[in-house]
Design a protein around this motif. Structure first.
Motif, mmCIF file in Angstrom:
data_model
loop_
_atom_site.group_PDB
_atom_site.id
_atom_site.type_symbol
_atom_site.label_atom_id
_atom_site.label_comp_id
_atom_site.label_asym_id
_atom_site.label_seq_id
_atom_site.Cartn_x
_atom_site.Cartn_y
_atom_site.Cartn_z
ATOM 1 N N GLN A 152 12.780 63.577 -43.738
ATOM 2 C CA GLN A 152 11.869 62.753 -42.932
ATOM 3 C C GLN A 152 10.493 62.649 -43.602
ATOM 4 O O GLN A 152 9.458 62.633 -42.935
ATOM 5 N N ARG A 157 10.767 70.317 -46.749
ATOM 6 C CA ARG A 157 11.962 70.425 -45.913
ATOM 7 C C ARG A 157 13.202 69.961 -46.681
ATOM 8 O O ARG A 157 13.355 68.790 -46.977
ATOM 9 N N VAL A 162 21.037 68.607 -41.042
ATOM 10 C CA VAL A 162 19.844 68.385 -40.215
ATOM 11 C C VAL A 162 20.264 67.784 -38.885
ATOM 12 O O VAL A 162 21.035 66.815 -38.845
ATOM 13 N N GLN A 164 18.625 66.036 -35.546
ATOM 14 C CA GLN A 164 17.345 65.420 -35.226
ATOM 15 C C GLN A 164 17.524 64.191 -34.336
ATOM 16 O O GLN A 164 18.626 63.686 -34.157
ATOM 17 N N LYS A 165 16.396 63.727 -33.803
ATOM 18 C CA LYS A 165 16.383 62.458 -33.096
ATOM 19 C C LYS A 165 16.314 61.339 -34.134
ATOM 20 O O LYS A 165 15.801 61.529 -35.231
ATOM 21 N N THR A 166 16.834 60.194 -33.782
ATOM 22 C CA THR A 166 16.765 59.063 -34.694
ATOM 23 C C THR A 166 15.312 58.601 -34.840
ATOM 24 O O THR A 166 14.494 58.786 -33.932
ATOM 25 N N SER A 167 15.011 58.025 -35.988
ATOM 26 C CA SER A 167 13.648 57.573 -36.273
ATOM 27 C C SER A 167 13.694 56.189 -36.903
ATOM 28 O O SER A 167 14.759 55.581 -37.065
ATOM 29 N N SER A 170 16.053 55.379 -39.709
ATOM 30 C CA SER A 170 17.477 55.191 -39.415
ATOM 31 C C SER A 170 17.884 53.727 -39.336
ATOM 32 O O SER A 170 19.072 53.419 -39.220
ATOM 33 N N SER A 183 20.329 60.485 -31.112
ATOM 34 C CA SER A 183 20.271 61.742 -31.876
ATOM 35 C C SER A 183 21.373 61.733 -32.922
ATOM 36 O O SER A 183 22.367 61.014 -32.794
ATOM 37 N N GLN A 211 20.145 68.662 -31.448
ATOM 38 C CA GLN A 211 18.752 69.085 -31.360
ATOM 39 C C GLN A 211 18.452 70.124 -32.437
ATOM 40 O O GLN A 211 19.339 70.871 -32.860
ATOM 41 N N THR A 212 17.213 70.168 -32.857
ATOM 42 C CA THR A 212 16.825 71.005 -33.989
ATOM 43 C C THR A 212 17.090 72.491 -33.760
ATOM 44 O O THR A 212 17.354 73.225 -34.720
ATOM 45 N N THR A 216 23.957 75.333 -36.874
ATOM 46 C CA THR A 216 24.606 74.348 -37.751
ATOM 47 C C THR A 216 25.761 74.944 -38.561
ATOM 48 O O THR A 216 26.280 74.274 -39.450
#
Length: 235
Positions: A152, A157, A162, A164-167, A170, A183, A211-212, A216
């Motif tokens: 991101q 990082r 990963v 995460q929420k979409t941004s 995406s 997400s 969610q972060t 994983t």
């Protein structure tokens, strides 16, 4: 004047006194009646201690239920991943493998979108990858996109999986569907020394599905198995 207890009821209680002791509501009522009989000027240390123990027991029960729920959730997740791995190992051609990504795999993992993303140089596209562009689940992106997308934009990082929420980044993956997908689980795929990296994306409408703070480990295993199968088909 104190009321006398019914003889029949008294006989039943005397016959099975443990029934009273095992009933939480009855014991509370008896303790409350005992406190009332003593008056407001007398502090019942034993009653206070029992109330504290009862509170602690309630907390322990809540913790116990949370642990059990987490164990069941982890088991369900393990079963999903195992079924998914077995599913894509059954395919005899790369075409059927890709066709099944957005159908069988999406259904097993209970997600709303599955995308396979390949990096390629702008000027020269790998012939094997170019033929994949006809599949709806495949995306072709320029070199460096995957690293930037998974971080991101943060240089420090760098992870293989990963959540995460979409941004806004995406958009290149989902297009108009970005309004639906909230997400995502993103997995980096190593295709070998002579190939640029790839990426497997699981998208969900539920913003809380990925969610972060979630673990994983299962997705790391899944990505490892998936990239081995992908190397097999691309070689």
């Amino acid at each position: 004047m104190a009321q006398s207890i019914d003889t029949e009821l008294k006989d039943k209680i005397l016959a099975k006194p443990d029934v009273i002791l095992d009933d939480q509501e009855l014991m509370k009522a008896l303790l409350k009646a005992n406190d009332t009989a003593k008056g407001s000027n007398i502090v019942d240390i034993r009653g206070a201690a029992m109330q504290r123990l009862e509170t602690r027991l309630g907390r322990l029960e809540d913790t116990h239920q949370s642990v059990i729920a987490a164990a069941y959730e982890n088991l369900a997740g393990t079963n999903q991943i195992q079924r998914a791995v077995l599913r894509f190992m059954d395919h005899l051609s790369f075409e059927s493998f890709l066709d099944d990504l957005d159908d069988g795999l999406r259904s097993i993992l209970r997600v709303d979108c599955v995308l396979l993303v390949f990096e390629t140089p702008v000027k020269t596209i790998d012939p094997n990858i170019e033929t994949l562009m006809e599949f709806d689940c495949v995306r072709i992106v320029p070199k460096g996109y995957i690293g930037h997308f998974m971080s991101q934009g943060a240089k420090s990082r760098k992870r293989e999986v990963v959540l995460q929420k979409t941004s806004d980044l995406s958009v290149a993956l989902y297009g108009p569907a970005l309004d639906i997908i909230k997400s995502e689980a993103v997995m980096r795929l190593d295709l070998g020394e002579k190939r640029l990296p790839a990426m497997l994306v699981l998208g969900a409408e539920d913003p809380k599905q990925f969610q972060t703070q979630q673990g994983t480990d299962l997705l790391v295993f899944f990505a490892s198995a998936f990239e081995r199968m992908l190397r097999h088909w691309l070689n």
